[in-house]
Scaffold this active site. Structure first.
Site, PDB file in Angstrom:
ATOM      1  N   CYS A  97       0.864  -1.183   0.000  1.00 49.02           N
ATOM      2  CA  CYS A  97       0.000   0.000   0.000  1.00 49.02           C
ATOM      3  C   CYS A  97       0.902   1.235   0.000  1.00 49.02           C
ATOM      4  O   CYS A  97       2.061   1.148  -0.421  1.00 49.02           O
ATOM      5  CB  CYS A  97      -0.982  -0.019   1.178  1.00 49.02           C
ATOM      6  SG  CYS A  97      -0.228  -0.010   2.814  1.00 49.02           S
ATOM      7  N   ARG A 124      -3.372  -0.645   5.422  1.00 50.21           N
ATOM      8  CA  ARG A 124      -3.972  -1.716   4.618  1.00 50.21           C
ATOM      9  C   ARG A 124      -3.076  -2.939   4.445  1.00 50.21           C
ATOM     10  O   ARG A 124      -3.494  -4.074   4.690  1.00 50.21           O
ATOM     11  CB  ARG A 124      -4.368  -1.164   3.237  1.00 50.21           C
ATOM     12  CG  ARG A 124      -5.503  -0.173   3.294  1.00 50.21           C
ATOM     13  CD  ARG A 124      -5.648   0.601   1.997  1.00 50.21           C
ATOM     14  NE  ARG A 124      -4.519   1.513   1.797  1.00 50.21           N
ATOM     15  CZ  ARG A 124      -4.331   2.263   0.725  1.00 50.21           C
ATOM     16  NH1 ARG A 124      -5.189   2.196  -0.271  1.00 50.21           N
ATOM     17  NH2 ARG A 124      -3.292   3.073   0.633  1.00 50.21           N
ATOM     18  N   ASP A 175      -8.227   3.876   1.209  1.00 43.02           N
ATOM     19  CA  ASP A 175      -7.282   4.230   2.258  1.00 43.02           C
ATOM     20  C   ASP A 175      -8.064   4.661   3.504  1.00 43.02           C
ATOM     21  O   ASP A 175      -8.796   5.645   3.455  1.00 43.02           O
ATOM     22  CB  ASP A 175      -6.415   5.385   1.743  1.00 43.02           C
ATOM     23  CG  ASP A 175      -5.319   5.764   2.718  1.00 43.02           C
ATOM     24  OD1 ASP A 175      -5.365   5.314   3.888  1.00 43.02           O
ATOM     25  OD2 ASP A 175      -4.406   6.500   2.314  1.00 43.02           O
TER      26      ASP A 175
END
Ligand code: 4NP
Length: 151
Positions: free
Chosen positions: A9, A15, A123
């Protein structure tokens, strides 16, 4: 030799640490190695975000051993599969690829659920706790499908 999978990420604190923990929990550790990295290095050395740690804990696994690191070109040599959470991650990873073999290793993680959709894992950094649970649910489904395929 173990099959090696890298989750990527932006910051490697929200994440991809969850993705690493989820996928690792579904695979035999004697046959697979799962790691994660961020395309940006500004959180390098940090633990995962406390909300990612809490979400993982609520689902029965620990990710607090992880430390953020930046994605590097050599990761193309190390890993067999490289999964991006969103289009921006995907483009940033591909910008470091040197060969067609490198490029073929890179996939959008949610394409495991909906092939060719290029759907993104949002996000959750600037949102609330529900964003992390939402990310968890998406990643759990995608990782279950991938784990089933490669096991
Ligand atoms: P991640 O989330 O890419 O899922 O780890 C982010 C973490 C930090 C920042 C952005 C996204 N940041 O701008 O610091």
């Amino acid at each position: 030799m173990k099959t090696k999978i890298l989750m990527v990420c932006l910051g490697n604190i929200c994440r991809s640490p969850l993705a690493e923990g989820i996928l690792a929990s579904k695979l035999d550790p004697t046959k697979f190695l799962v790691d994660s990295a961020g395309t940006a290095g500004y959180h390098a050395g940090e633990l995962p975000d406390r909300r990612s740690i809490a979400t993982a804990r609520q689902h029965g696994f620990d990710i607090s051993y992880q430390r953020s690191r930046k994605f590097v070109r050599n990761d193309f040599q190390t890993f067999d599969y490289i999964f991006a959470m969103d289009q921006s991650n995907y483009n940033n990873i591909l910008s470091l690829a040197e060969t067609e073999a490198d490029r073929k290793k890179v996939h959008m993680i949610l394409n495991q659920i909906s092939p060719n959709s290029n759907a993104e894992v949002p996000d959750p950094y600037y949102g609330g706790d529900q964003g992390f649970e939402n990310v968890y649910q998406m990643l759990d489904e995608a990782c279950s499908i991938f784990a089933e395929k490669i096991s």
